[in-house]
Write a protein that holds these residues in place. Structure first.
Motif, PDB file in Angstrom:
ATOM      1  N   ARG A  49     -14.409 -32.798 -73.745  1.00  0.00           N
ATOM      2  CA  ARG A  49     -14.550 -33.789 -72.679  1.00  0.00           C
ATOM      3  C   ARG A  49     -13.895 -35.080 -73.143  1.00  0.00           C
ATOM      4  N   HIS A  50     -12.955 -35.554 -72.355  1.00  0.00           N
ATOM      5  CA  HIS A  50     -12.363 -36.860 -72.605  1.00  0.00           C
ATOM      6  C   HIS A  50     -12.529 -37.658 -71.327  1.00  0.00           C
ATOM      7  N   GLY A  51     -13.633 -38.385 -71.250  1.00  0.00           N
ATOM      8  CA  GLY A  51     -13.939 -39.161 -70.057  1.00  0.00           C
ATOM      9  C   GLY A  51     -14.106 -38.254 -68.856  1.00  0.00           C
ATOM     10  N   ARG A  52     -13.204 -38.399 -67.910  1.00  0.00           N
ATOM     11  CA  ARG A  52     -13.280 -37.611 -66.679  1.00  0.00           C
ATOM     12  C   ARG A  52     -12.359 -36.396 -66.701  1.00  0.00           C
ATOM     13  N   VAL A  53     -11.816 -36.122 -67.870  1.00  0.00           N
ATOM     14  CA  VAL A  53     -10.975 -34.933 -68.014  1.00  0.00           C
ATOM     15  C   VAL A  53     -11.703 -33.930 -68.905  1.00  0.00           C
ATOM     16  N   LEU A  54     -11.847 -32.703 -68.378  1.00  0.00           N
ATOM     17  CA  LEU A  54     -12.558 -31.657 -69.111  1.00  0.00           C
ATOM     18  C   LEU A  54     -11.575 -30.531 -69.390  1.00  0.00           C
ATOM     19  N   PHE A  55     -11.456 -30.169 -70.648  1.00  0.00           N
ATOM     20  CA  PHE A  55     -10.509 -29.127 -71.027  1.00  0.00           C
ATOM     21  C   PHE A  55     -11.211 -27.785 -71.148  1.00  0.00           C
ATOM     22  N   ALA A  56     -10.551 -26.745 -70.655  1.00  0.00           N
ATOM     23  CA  ALA A  56     -11.134 -25.397 -70.741  1.00  0.00           C
ATOM     24  C   ALA A  56     -10.034 -24.397 -71.063  1.00  0.00           C
ATOM     25  N   GLY A  57     -10.420 -23.294 -71.676  1.00  0.00           N
ATOM     26  CA  GLY A  57      -9.459 -22.229 -71.986  1.00  0.00           C
ATOM     27  C   GLY A  57      -8.464 -22.662 -73.050  1.00  0.00           C
ATOM     28  N   ASP A  58      -7.265 -22.062 -72.997  1.00  0.00           N
ATOM     29  CA  ASP A  58      -6.252 -22.321 -74.025  1.00  0.00           C
ATOM     30  C   ASP A  58      -5.845 -23.792 -74.121  1.00  0.00           C
ATOM     31  N   ALA A  59      -6.046 -24.560 -73.065  1.00  0.00           N
ATOM     32  CA  ALA A  59      -5.719 -25.993 -73.130  1.00  0.00           C
ATOM     33  C   ALA A  59      -6.628 -26.683 -74.147  1.00  0.00           C
ATOM     34  N   ALA A  60      -7.835 -26.123 -74.321  1.00  0.00           N
ATOM     35  CA  ALA A  60      -8.809 -26.718 -75.240  1.00  0.00           C
ATOM     36  C   ALA A  60      -8.737 -26.081 -76.618  1.00  0.00           C
ATOM     37  N   HIS A  61      -8.443 -24.790 -76.645  1.00  0.00           N
ATOM     38  CA  HIS A  61      -8.478 -24.063 -77.918  1.00  0.00           C
ATOM     39  C   HIS A  61      -7.585 -22.853 -77.807  1.00  0.00           C
ATOM     40  N   GLN A  62      -6.933 -22.524 -78.917  1.00  0.00           N
ATOM     41  CA  GLN A  62      -6.117 -21.315 -78.924  1.00  0.00           C
ATOM     42  C   GLN A  62      -6.514 -20.474 -80.115  1.00  0.00           C
ATOM     43  N   VAL A  63      -6.531 -19.167 -79.924  1.00  0.00           N
ATOM     44  CA  VAL A  63      -6.893 -18.254 -81.005  1.00  0.00           C
ATOM     45  C   VAL A  63      -5.806 -17.202 -81.146  1.00  0.00           C
ATOM     46  N   SER A  64      -5.888 -16.422 -82.213  1.00  0.00           N
ATOM     47  CA  SER A  64      -4.967 -15.302 -82.349  1.00  0.00           C
ATOM     48  C   SER A  64      -5.391 -14.245 -81.338  1.00  0.00           C
ATOM     49  N   PRO A  65      -4.500 -13.306 -81.021  1.00  0.00           N
ATOM     50  CA  PRO A  65      -4.885 -12.318 -79.999  1.00  0.00           C
ATOM     51  C   PRO A  65      -5.889 -11.281 -80.519  1.00  0.00           C
ATOM     52  N   PHE A  66      -6.147 -11.246 -81.829  1.00  0.00           N
ATOM     53  CA  PHE A  66      -7.013 -10.193 -82.360  1.00  0.00           C
ATOM     54  C   PHE A  66      -8.463 -10.485 -82.019  1.00  0.00           C
ATOM     55  N   GLY A  67      -9.072  -9.598 -81.244  1.00  0.00           N
ATOM     56  CA  GLY A  67     -10.461  -9.780 -80.872  1.00  0.00           C
ATOM     57  C   GLY A  67     -10.625 -10.231 -79.430  1.00  0.00           C
ATOM     58  N   ALA A  68      -9.533 -10.376 -78.713  1.00  0.00           N
ATOM     59  CA  ALA A  68      -9.615 -10.678 -77.274  1.00  0.00           C
ATOM     60  C   ALA A  68     -10.512 -11.872 -76.988  1.00  0.00           C
ATOM     61  N   ARG A  69     -10.202 -12.981 -77.590  1.00  0.00           N
ATOM     62  CA  ARG A  69     -11.066 -14.136 -77.446  1.00  0.00           C
ATOM     63  C   ARG A  69     -10.454 -15.253 -76.622  1.00  0.00           C
ATOM     64  N   GLY A  70      -9.236 -15.071 -76.149  1.00  0.00           N
ATOM     65  CA  GLY A  70      -8.573 -16.132 -75.391  1.00  0.00           C
ATOM     66  C   GLY A  70      -9.127 -16.243 -73.987  1.00  0.00           C
ATOM     67  N   ALA A  71      -8.734 -15.322 -73.120  1.00  0.00           N
ATOM     68  CA  ALA A  71      -9.184 -15.370 -71.731  1.00  0.00           C
ATOM     69  C   ALA A  71     -10.709 -15.262 -71.640  1.00  0.00           C
ATOM     70  N   ASN A  72     -11.308 -14.431 -72.497  1.00  0.00           N
ATOM     71  CA  ASN A  72     -12.769 -14.291 -72.451  1.00  0.00           C
ATOM     72  C   ASN A  72     -13.461 -15.630 -72.691  1.00  0.00           C
ATOM     73  N   SER A  73     -12.972 -16.398 -73.673  1.00  0.00           N
ATOM     74  CA  SER A  73     -13.649 -17.662 -73.932  1.00  0.00           C
ATOM     75  C   SER A  73     -13.324 -18.687 -72.847  1.00  0.00           C
ATOM     76  N   GLY A  74     -12.135 -18.602 -72.260  1.00  0.00           N
ATOM     77  CA  GLY A  74     -11.811 -19.514 -71.155  1.00  0.00           C
ATOM     78  C   GLY A  74     -12.768 -19.326 -69.981  1.00  0.00           C
ATOM     79  N   ILE A  75     -13.063 -18.077 -69.668  1.00  0.00           N
ATOM     80  CA  ILE A  75     -13.985 -17.787 -68.556  1.00  0.00           C
ATOM     81  C   ILE A  75     -15.393 -18.283 -68.910  1.00  0.00           C
ATOM     82  N   GLN A  76     -15.768 -18.153 -70.175  1.00  0.00           N
ATOM     83  CA  GLN A  76     -17.083 -18.653 -70.594  1.00  0.00           C
ATOM     84  C   GLN A  76     -17.144 -20.176 -70.601  1.00  0.00           C
ATOM     85  N   ASP A  77     -16.028 -20.830 -70.909  1.00  0.00           N
ATOM     86  CA  ASP A  77     -15.978 -22.300 -70.810  1.00  0.00           C
ATOM     87  C   ASP A  77     -16.336 -22.731 -69.391  1.00  0.00           C
ATOM     88  N   VAL A  78     -15.659 -22.083 -68.448  1.00  0.00           N
ATOM     89  CA  VAL A  78     -15.816 -22.438 -67.046  1.00  0.00           C
ATOM     90  C   VAL A  78     -17.251 -22.182 -66.574  1.00  0.00           C
TER      91      VAL A  78
END
Lengths: 65, 533
Positions: free
Chosen positions: B302-331
């Motif tokens: 959270r930066h004031g009125r801007v909230l980052f979610a998914g790859d914009a907030a964090h990026q991981v390696s593809p091993f373990g399928a944690r990219g899109a899954n964590s983006g959906i959980q952020d939301v």
């Protein structure tokens, strides 16, 4: 509270040491390194206690050179 | 024309472009990938007006996310499109692991029974996006306040006192928008992040990976195959994974310093695949791409009125399928909080808990995916020595198999110390402790999670509760009728009350009914508690 056993615990220590050397007798450095790595993994699994393993790793790193 | 070539939301002129002053919107979501689409759908369902901006006008192209884990599917159920998405996916549980020229072991991930959704499905990201766009269109036709603007690229982000000014580039030139809140889901190369001057801190991995999607002509088992140091890709790794429609995902590690153009030429790829799949398997290349990755995140989401979610907030390696899954959980974590703040039901400090809860989740994902990467791609002679020792042992010694790390399945993050949580009650099962997502269980002819809504609710198992708890919906179920419900929510207790948040996470739980304590836990879970006196 330390849990790693550091008092002598191996019956017939000289015999064990001889077996350890025999294991590596006539092998290349590469083969020996692989065997040692597998040995560490097998023993670590047998011990299974993360605290003991952590203390052993620390003791190994802190001793010697 | 195939789906990823079809303009699903072509650019259209918006009245905002002809407004004298920038039009003001409660929420603007930037980026229509899995996270952005899920955010827009969730907001629209809650009747929060939302504008979703995407620089493109279609679903993503090529091989991207492929594996969607149970928690993400449960969230998609809550969003109203879980059946379609799960139904289109492929489920699998068997896999094989190869080391050099040997098959060292096979496994079967037996899923725990009593869940509506499988542990994971494989589905092309573009298919997931297509189904989310369809859900969004359905909401639109029900009259929900959601707009999807294609061909609209955010180029400038200017935070103001009580809003954020966005400059949007379109085929007909730029215009400005005023957003009370911006949800930035614009991916690993986020423009919003760059515009706010936020650093992405972490580790860049130098390995290149080639992804090819191929169609197989003949039957091939629905299994995940992973090779360490195979003859067809010496010193590297390879992965074969099934997708729907006879499509297979092939991942080949290429190592650092490769000629990306050269590696992608079919005449270089095809012989390698033939070696991998066997001479008698006929296949056709769908597409090939080369990628690198990093494991990194911004300091705060959270930066004031801007909230980052998914790859914009964090990026991981593809091993373990944690990219899109964590983006959906952020939301999932963010949207109900945004709704409460917008409706004036909670102070905007509730949004700080998004940060407090999802930053540790991102760190957990980064940790897991970094560990997988270190196993798959050892960085020193000694790490390769141990990696190979694990693989050699795994062939005959079951003790080594749990150490083989070709990606760890994405499990939901359990928040250990969120400001929204109340102290736990004694004697109830660990897996449903505060901070956990509600665990599904069969209930009568259906599923527990389907009974739960997306408001604050009190799940009462075996304890009578009046139906008029202020600000709470009560979901009452008897004890000792549903064995798995009892096992997951009661343990040995005769009854229990669970305060569930709108994202179906446990905020508090009790073994007896005390309206005062429930009300206090609710105030805490919605950030309305300002003092403990």
């Amino acid at each position: 509270m330390t849990r790693l056993r550091t008092e002598p615990n191996i019956p017939d220590g000289d015999g064990f040491y001889e077996e350890l050397l025999e294991l590596h007798q006539g092998r290349s450095k590469e083969e020996s390194d692989s065997i040692n790595a597998r040995l560490i993994l097998l023993l670590a699994n047998h011990i299974g206690d993360r605290e003991v393993l952590r203390e052993a790793m620390k003791a190994a790193a802190d001793t010697g050179l | 024309m195939r789906i990823f070539e079809t303009p699903l939301y072509p650019y259209e002129r918006s009245p905002d472009q002809d407004a004298a002053a920038p039009a003001r919107h409660p929420v603007v979501v930037v980026g229509a990938g899995p996270a952005g689409l899920a955010a827009a759908v969730d907001l629209a369902r809650r009747d929060i007006p939302v504008v979703l901006l995407d620089e493109n006008d279609r679903v993503s192209y090529g091989s991207r996310a492929i594996c969607f884990a149970k928690r993400a599917l449960e969230i998609l159920d809550r969003l109203g499109c879980g059946d379609e998405i799960t139904g289109d996916g492929v489920t699998w549980s068997r896999g094989r692991v190869f080391f050099r020229d040997r098959r060292i072991y096979e496994f079967d991930l037996l899923a725990e029974e009593g869940h509506r959704r499988p542990a994971f499905i494989n589905l092309q990201q573009y298919r997931l996006e297509e189904l989310l766009v369809r859900r969004l269109r359905d909401l639109q036709s029900e009259g929900r306040p959601v707009e999807l603007r294609g061909g609209s690229r955010v180029t400038k982000v200017e935070p103001a006192a009580d809003s954020v000014l966005l400059t949007v580039e379109t085929p007909e030139g730029p215009y400005r928008l005023e957003a009370e809140w911006v949800v930035a889901c614009d991916g690993a190369g986020s423009t919003v992040r760059r515009e706010l001057g936020l650093e992405f801190v972490g580790q860049v991995f130098e390995d290149n990976f080639l992804i090819a999607d191929v169609t197989m002509k003949a039957d091939f088992p629905t299994e995940r195959w992973f090779w360490f140091d195979p003859p067809f890709n010496r010193g590297q790794s390879a992965l074969l994974h099934k997708q729907p429609e006879g499509l297979w995902r092939i991942d080949l590690q290429l190592g650092p310093d490769v000629d990306r153009e050269e590696e992608q030429r079919p005449e270089n790829v095809v012989p390698r695949l033939r070696q991998m799949l066997g001479d008698d398997v006929e296949f056709e290349l769908e597409w090939i791409s080369v990628y690198t990755f990093q494991c990194a995140r911004i300091d705060r989401f959270r930066h004031g009125r801007v909230l980052f979610a998914g790859d914009a907030a964090h990026q991981v390696s593809p091993f373990g399928a944690r990219g899109a899954n964590s983006g959906i959980q952020d939301v999932d974590n963010l949207v109900w909080k945004l709704e409460r703040v917008l409706r004036g039901r909670s102070p905007d400090s509730l949004l700080d808990s998004y940060d407090a809860e999802r930053v540790p989740a991102a760190d957990e994902n980064i940790l897991n995916s970094t560990r997988s990467t270190d196993f798959i791609s050892p960085k020193s002679e000694t790490s390769r020595l141990f990696r190979d020792a694990v693989l050699n042992l795994a062939e005959t010694q079951p003790m080594a198999r749990p150490l083989v790390n070709s990606g760890r399945l994405s499990l939901p993050h359990v928040v250990l110390d969120s400001p929204l949580q109340s102290p736990d009650a004694d004697g109830l099962p660990g897996r449903t402790r505060p901070g956990s997502p509600a665990v599904d269980a069969p209930v009568d002819d259906g599923w527990l999670l389907a009974r739960l809504g997306d408001r604050f609710q009190l799940l009462a198992v075996g304890i009578d509760v009046p139906d008029d708890e202020p600000g709470l919906e009560v979901v009452g179920l008897p004890a000792r009728r549903h064995p798995l419900l009892d096992e997951r929510y009661l343990g040995g207790a005769p009854g229990a009350l669970y305060l569930l948040r709108p994202d179906q996470h446990v905020a508090a739980r009790f073994t007896d009914y005390d309206p005062e304590r429930i009300a206090a836990a609710l105030r805490r879970a919605s950030a309305q508690e300002t003092d403990d006196s």
